[in-house]
Design a protein around this motif. Structure first.
Motif, short mmCIF file in Angstrom:
data_model
loop_
_atom_site.label_atom_id
_atom_site.label_comp_id
_atom_site.label_asym_id
_atom_site.label_seq_id
_atom_site.Cartn_x
_atom_site.Cartn_y
_atom_site.Cartn_z
N GLY A 210 0.82 -1.20 0.00
CA GLY A 210 0.00 0.00 0.00
C GLY A 210 0.85 1.24 0.00
O GLY A 210 2.09 1.19 -0.15
N ASP A 211 0.21 2.40 0.15
CA ASP A 211 0.93 3.67 0.11
C ASP A 211 1.99 3.76 1.21
O ASP A 211 3.09 4.27 0.97
CB ASP A 211 -0.07 4.83 0.26
CG ASP A 211 -0.99 4.95 -0.96
OD1 ASP A 211 -0.63 4.40 -2.02
OD2 ASP A 211 -2.05 5.58 -0.83
N LEU A 212 1.66 3.30 2.41
CA LEU A 212 2.60 3.39 3.51
C LEU A 212 3.84 2.54 3.25
O LEU A 212 4.97 3.02 3.42
CB LEU A 212 1.94 2.96 4.82
CG LEU A 212 2.85 2.94 6.06
CD1 LEU A 212 3.47 4.31 6.29
CD2 LEU A 212 2.08 2.47 7.29
N ARG A 213 3.65 1.33 2.83
CA ARG A 213 4.79 0.47 2.56
C ARG A 213 5.64 1.02 1.41
O ARG A 213 6.88 1.00 1.48
CB ARG A 213 4.32 -0.95 2.22
CG ARG A 213 5.49 -1.92 2.05
CD ARG A 213 5.01 -3.34 1.75
NE ARG A 213 6.16 -4.22 1.58
CZ ARG A 213 6.76 -4.88 2.56
NH1 ARG A 213 6.31 -4.76 3.80
NH2 ARG A 213 7.80 -5.65 2.32
N SER A 214 4.98 1.55 0.39
CA SER A 214 5.72 2.14 -0.74
C SER A 214 6.55 3.33 -0.28
O SER A 214 7.71 3.50 -0.70
CB SER A 214 4.74 2.57 -1.83
OG SER A 214 4.04 1.47 -2.35
N ALA A 215 5.98 4.17 0.60
CA ALA A 215 6.69 5.34 1.12
C ALA A 215 7.88 4.90 1.97
O ALA A 215 8.97 5.50 1.90
CB ALA A 215 5.74 6.21 1.94
N THR A 267 0.98 9.07 6.85
CA THR A 267 2.10 8.39 6.20
C THR A 267 3.42 9.12 6.41
O THR A 267 4.44 8.50 6.74
CB THR A 267 1.82 8.24 4.70
OG1 THR A 267 0.65 7.41 4.52
CG2 THR A 267 3.00 7.59 3.98
N ASP A 268 3.45 10.44 6.20
CA ASP A 268 4.69 11.20 6.35
C ASP A 268 5.22 11.10 7.78
O ASP A 268 6.44 10.98 7.99
CB ASP A 268 4.46 12.67 5.99
CG ASP A 268 4.26 12.87 4.50
OD1 ASP A 268 4.64 11.96 3.72
OD2 ASP A 268 3.71 13.92 4.10
N GLU A 269 4.33 11.15 8.75
CA GLU A 269 4.75 11.08 10.15
C GLU A 269 5.32 9.70 10.48
O GLU A 269 6.31 9.59 11.20
CB GLU A 269 3.56 11.41 11.07
CG GLU A 269 3.13 12.87 10.97
CD GLU A 269 1.79 13.11 11.65
OE1 GLU A 269 1.46 14.29 11.91
OE2 GLU A 269 1.05 12.13 11.92
N ILE A 270 4.69 8.66 9.94
CA ILE A 270 5.19 7.31 10.19
C ILE A 270 6.56 7.12 9.55
O ILE A 270 7.47 6.53 10.15
CB ILE A 270 4.19 6.25 9.66
CG1 ILE A 270 2.89 6.31 10.46
CG2 ILE A 270 4.80 4.85 9.74
CD1 ILE A 270 1.78 5.45 9.89
N VAL A 271 6.73 7.62 8.34
CA VAL A 271 8.04 7.53 7.68
C VAL A 271 9.10 8.27 8.49
O VAL A 271 10.24 7.81 8.63
CB VAL A 271 7.97 8.09 6.24
CG1 VAL A 271 9.36 8.21 5.63
CG2 VAL A 271 7.09 7.20 5.37
N GLY A 367 11.94 16.66 9.38
CA GLY A 367 11.85 17.27 10.70
C GLY A 367 10.44 17.67 11.09
O GLY A 367 9.98 17.37 12.20
N GLU A 368 9.75 18.36 10.21
CA GLU A 368 8.39 18.82 10.52
C GLU A 368 7.44 17.65 10.72
O GLU A 368 6.60 17.66 11.63
CB GLU A 368 7.87 19.74 9.40
CG GLU A 368 8.54 21.10 9.36
CD GLU A 368 7.86 22.03 8.37
OE1 GLU A 368 6.75 21.68 7.90
OE2 GLU A 368 8.43 23.09 8.06
N ALA A 369 7.56 16.63 9.88
CA ALA A 369 6.71 15.45 10.03
C ALA A 369 7.02 14.72 11.34
O ALA A 369 6.11 14.22 12.01
CB ALA A 369 6.90 14.51 8.84
N LEU A 370 8.30 14.67 11.71
CA LEU A 370 8.68 14.02 12.97
C LEU A 370 8.12 14.78 14.16
O LEU A 370 7.58 14.17 15.10
CB LEU A 370 10.20 13.92 13.07
CG LEU A 370 10.75 13.23 14.33
CD1 LEU A 370 10.23 11.80 14.43
CD2 LEU A 370 12.28 13.23 14.32
N ILE A 371 8.22 16.10 14.13
CA ILE A 371 7.65 16.92 15.21
C ILE A 371 6.15 16.70 15.32
O ILE A 371 5.62 16.52 16.42
CB ILE A 371 7.97 18.42 14.97
CG1 ILE A 371 9.46 18.69 15.20
CG2 ILE A 371 7.13 19.30 15.90
CD1 ILE A 371 9.88 20.09 14.83
#
Length: 411
Positions: A210-215, A267-271, A367-371
């Motif tokens: 899925g999208d998450l695994r692809s990312a 998704t971005d945050e999980i990555v 950084g922003e996604a991690l925050i």
């Protein structure tokens, strides 16, 4: 120093540790800031911040009670000769030193589990339930307890027996052979824990397509990280709190994401969170953590090897004939101040590694996604946003959220 002085030293150490811990807990409990720093705006709304403060207060009161009971119990056992009594029971069953030690620790471990059981039940089914975290059923709770006890017996028992056997035949080189044995066990556990032990408690399944695994796969290629697989763990069967971790060495490395993390973050945050975990691997934090632990164990065993034959250790607890299991028990209590100091250095190193892993994720523009992800995780777990700095210094293996955000923004 005679046996009586050693006994009173043990009481003094336990008392000093108890008072110090209570003081730190009190400082942290009383640290409440009405003005939340600007970087933390939006983590809590007014209603949820009030809930977080209630959660903090409930845990503090519960912690004080449980720690007081534990302290009083150990002091009473020491003054009433409880360990000497259990030693006599063990000796009455067998004259074999290995069997005596195993029976001794089984009795002590069982008694400790019985004493802590009411507190564990209350913490899980009252406090965690009250604030909406608990998903553990009585059946899962009971099975977890049973499995943990069986693992202690099936793994800890043979390991303890081997150490005592080595003690009986190796003489002055006991510490060296014991170190090699325990170090080998530590490395094996580091490599195989998530594939052998963890499945006994939690189900792990490969992350579906899925999208998450692809990312995630796209990031792994960018980071030059050989991604064998990413596993999703059913953490939601016990709690709503989210987490992710990296474990293993070499080809046995594994990244595990809680299903709650996938549900709570985009998704971005999980990555970004996964990039943080890959950062630990790339920066060799797991490897150096294992090496440091092995070296520490070698130092402890070397010191223990120098004093294990001293009758004073056993005499301090009212046991006339020195033996291994009483000796290691007394040594553990006397060594605790040194362990406390080394523990401080380990928590400092751990926080340093967390900053470095954050910086690694930030170097890829995450950084922003991690925050954002860290804020969501903290909010959903009702984390303390403004802990006391001394409490952080002595107890936090991860930097507080505010310090992590500021460090990420500075890079």
């Amino acid at each position: 120093m005679n046996a009586e002085q050693i006994f009173h030293t043990i009481i003094g150490i336990l008392t000093a540790q108890f008072i110090f811990d209570q003081w730190l807990d009190y400082l942290n409990h009383k640290t409440v800031k009405s003005n939340i720093p600007s970087e933390l705006k939006g983590v809590y709304d007014e209603e949820k911040y009030k809930k977080q403060q209630e959660y903090k207060k409930a845990n503090y009161s519960f912690g004080v009670l449980s720690e007081c009971v534990s302290f009083i119990a150990i002091v009473l056992v020491l003054f009433l000769g409880g360990f000497a009594f259990v030693n006599e029971l063990s000796a009455a069953v067998s004259s074999n030193s290995i069997i005596q030690a195993l029976i001794f620790f089984v009795i002590i471990g069982f008694a400790s589990s019985i004493m802590s059981l009411p507190f564990s039940i209350y913490g899980t089914f009252v406090i965690e339930q009250r604030f909406g975290f608990n998903k553990t059923t009585p059946k899962i709770f009971a099975l977890d307890l049973l499995k943990s006890m069986l693992l202690s017996v099936l793994i800890g028992g043979p390991l303890m027996a081997l150490v005592i056997w080595i003690y009986g035949i190796a003489g002055e080189y006991f510490w060296l052979y014991a170190w090699l044995l325990i170090s080998s066990f530590t490395v094996l556990m580091t490599m195989f824990y998530t594939s052998l032990i963890l499945p006994l408690f939690n189900k792990q399944t490969p992350l579906e397509e899925g999208d998450l695994r692809s990312a995630i796969e796209a990031f792994s290629v960018k980071a030059g990280f050989k991604l064998d697989n990413v596993f999703v763990m059913d953490g939601s069967k016990r709690s709503t709190k989210a987490n992710a971790f990296f474990s293993g060495l070499g080809s046995r490395k594994r990244i595990v994401l809680y299903d709650t993390l996938i549900n709570d973050l985009n998704t971005d945050e999980i990555v970004a969170v996964l990039a943080h975990e890959i950062g630990h691997y790339k920066l060799k934090h797991t490897l150096w953590g294992t090496i440091t632990g092995v070296l520490q164990m070698g130092f402890v065993l070397f010191i223990f090897g120098l004093v294990v034959n001293s009758p004073l250790l056993s005499n301090a607890l009212g046991v006339e004939e020195p033996n291994f299991h009483i000796g290691i028990l007394v040594f553990g209590m006397l060594y605790s101040p040194i362990s406390f100091v080394t523990g401080i250095f380990m928590t400092i190193l751990s926080r340093k590694n967390e900053y470095a892993a954050d910086a690694y994720a930030n170097s890829f523009g995450l950084g922003e996604a991690l925050i954002s992800g860290l804020k969501t995780i903290s909010s959903n777990a009702l984390s303390n946003l403004t802990p006391h700095r001394l409490y952080v210094f002595f107890h936090y293996s991860h930097p507080p959220l505010l310090q992590r955000i500021r460090a990420i923004n500075q890079n």
